[in-house]
Design a protein around this motif. Structure first.
Motif, short mmCIF file in Angstrom:
data_model
loop_
_atom_site.label_atom_id
_atom_site.label_comp_id
_atom_site.label_asym_id
_atom_site.label_seq_id
_atom_site.Cartn_x
_atom_site.Cartn_y
_atom_site.Cartn_z
N ARG A 219 89.62 10.07 26.38
CA ARG A 219 89.57 8.88 27.24
C ARG A 219 89.33 9.27 28.70
N GLY A 222 85.83 9.75 29.70
CA GLY A 222 84.93 8.60 29.61
C GLY A 222 84.48 8.27 28.20
N GLN A 224 85.55 6.88 24.11
CA GLN A 224 86.51 6.12 23.32
C GLN A 224 86.38 6.49 21.86
N HIS A 239 82.60 5.21 26.84
CA HIS A 239 83.35 4.01 27.18
C HIS A 239 82.55 3.15 28.15
N ALA A 240 82.70 1.84 28.03
CA ALA A 240 81.96 0.94 28.92
C ALA A 240 82.30 1.19 30.38
N ASP A 241 83.53 1.62 30.66
CA ASP A 241 83.95 1.89 32.04
C ASP A 241 83.97 3.38 32.34
N ALA A 242 83.11 4.14 31.67
CA ALA A 242 83.13 5.60 31.82
C ALA A 242 82.91 6.02 33.26
N ASP A 243 82.00 5.35 33.97
CA ASP A 243 81.71 5.75 35.35
C ASP A 243 82.93 5.57 36.24
N ALA A 244 83.66 4.47 36.03
CA ALA A 244 84.86 4.23 36.83
C ALA A 244 85.94 5.27 36.52
N THR A 245 86.05 5.63 35.25
CA THR A 245 87.03 6.65 34.85
C THR A 245 86.69 7.99 35.49
#
Length: 265
Positions: A219, A222, A224, A239-245
Motif C-alpha cells: 500500500r 501505491g 492495492q 492504487h487510484a491514489d498512488a500519486d498522492a501516496t
C-alpha cells in the motif's frame, strides 16, 4: 533421436546446478527431483495462472530475478514481450539455452543486472513479476518503490514471510503513541524480521516480513492487493491514489537515488 537427447542431457548437466525444473519439448526435465518438493515452480504457476489474462498479446512484462526463466517462458507463451532480469550469469545462461530449446528466444530479452538499475530507466510495464527476490535484497522497500512506479496494470509479488498470520491487525495501525509501543508487538501488527547472518544457510536472506507488513508495504508503494493466489503470493494493481501516496516519500527517494548515482562527493 537418441544422440540429440544425449546431447541435451549433457547440456543440462553442464549448465547445472538448476533451481527451476523446466519441461523441455521432448519431455526431459532439468530438475525433476526438486528439494522444495513437487514440480517447482510449476505448482506455483498453477496457483497464479488463473488470475492472469490468458491472452497477453501487446503486454510488456518485467520478470525480476528470472532465474532459469520458467515464468518468463509461461508469460511469453501467452503472447507477452518479456524483459527478464537477473544478477547471476549462471542462471541467465540456463535461461537463454532453454529459451532456444522452447522456441521462445525471440519473445524474451534476457538482461544481467539488479533491480536498482531500473532507477535510471524510464518506461512502464503492464505486468511486473516480482517473485522470490524481495527478501534477498539489502534495500527491499527501495526496490518495491522502483517497481511499483513502473507497474501499469499488475504486479505479482511473492516473498518469504515470518509465521505471524494470527488474526487481523490490531485496531488502527496508522499511528502509534510513543508511550504505547507495546502495540507493535501485538499479533498482526506489520513487522519484518531482520536476518543478520543466514536463514536456511543462505547469507542473502535478509528479511522476513509478516503478511500484514507485506500488505502495508505494498500500500505504501501505491499498490492495492486484489488477490492472494497462494501462500506468500499477492496480486496487486496500482492504487487510484498512488500519486498522492508516493508524494509522501518521492522527493526524498529521488534525492537519495540522485546522490547514489553521483557517487561520493
Amino acid at each position: 533421436m537418441e544422440a540429440a537427447q544425449e546431447a541435451r542431457r549433457r547440456r543440462i548437466r553442464e549448465l547445472g546446478p538448476w533451481f527451476h525444473n523446466l519441461h523441455l519439448p521432448d519431455g526431459m526435465q532439468t530438475l525433476p527431483a526438486h528439494p522444495l518438493g513437487g514440480d517447482f515452480p510449476r505448482f506455483k504457476w498453477r496457483q497464479i495462472a488463473p488470475h492472469l489474462p490468458a491472452d497477453l498479446q501487446g503486454w510488456r512484462v518485467l520478470d525480476v530475478g528470472c532465474n532459469a526463466g520458467f515464468y518468463s517462458f509461461e508469460l511469453a507463451r501467452r503472447g507477452a514481450r518479456v524483459t527478464a532480469l537477473d544478477v547471476d550469469p549462471h542462471y541467465l545462461a540456463q535461461a537463454r539455452w532453454a529459451a532456444g530449446e522452447l522456441g521462445l528466444a525471440d519473445r524474451i530479452d534476457f538482461r544481467q543486472g539488479q533491480v536498482y538499475d531500473l532507477a535510471g530507466e524510464a518506461g512502464h510495464f503492464d505486468l511486473v513479476w516480482f517473485m522470490g527476490v524481495f527478501y534477498h535484497l539489502r534495500y527491499p522497500l527501495l526496490a518495491l518503490d522502483l517497481l511499483a512506479r513502473r507497474t501499469a496494470r499488475l504486479m505479482v509479488f511473492q516473498t518469504l514471510t515470518m509465521p505471524d498470520d494470527a488474526g487481523a491487525p490490531v485496531g488502527d495501525t496508522a499511528d502509534c503513541a510513543i508511550d504505547a509501543r507495546e502495540r507493535l508487538l501485538a499479533p498482526g501488527w506489520p513487522r519484518m524480521a531482520f536476518i543478520e547472518e543466514r536463514l536456511a544457510g543462505d547469507p542473502t536472506n535478509w528479511w522476513a516480513p509478516n503478511a500484514a507488513a507485506v500488505e502495508a508495504m505494498l500500500r505504501s508503494s501505491g499498490l492495492q492487493v486484489q488477490a492472494r493466489p497462494g501462500h506468500e503470493i499477492w496480486l496487486c494493481t496500482p492504487h487510484a491514489d498512488a500519486d498522492a501516496t508516493r508524494a509522501l516519500w518521492q522527493p526524498q527517494h529521488d534525492s537519495l537515488l540522485g546522490a547514489a548515482a553521483r557517487g561520493p562527493a
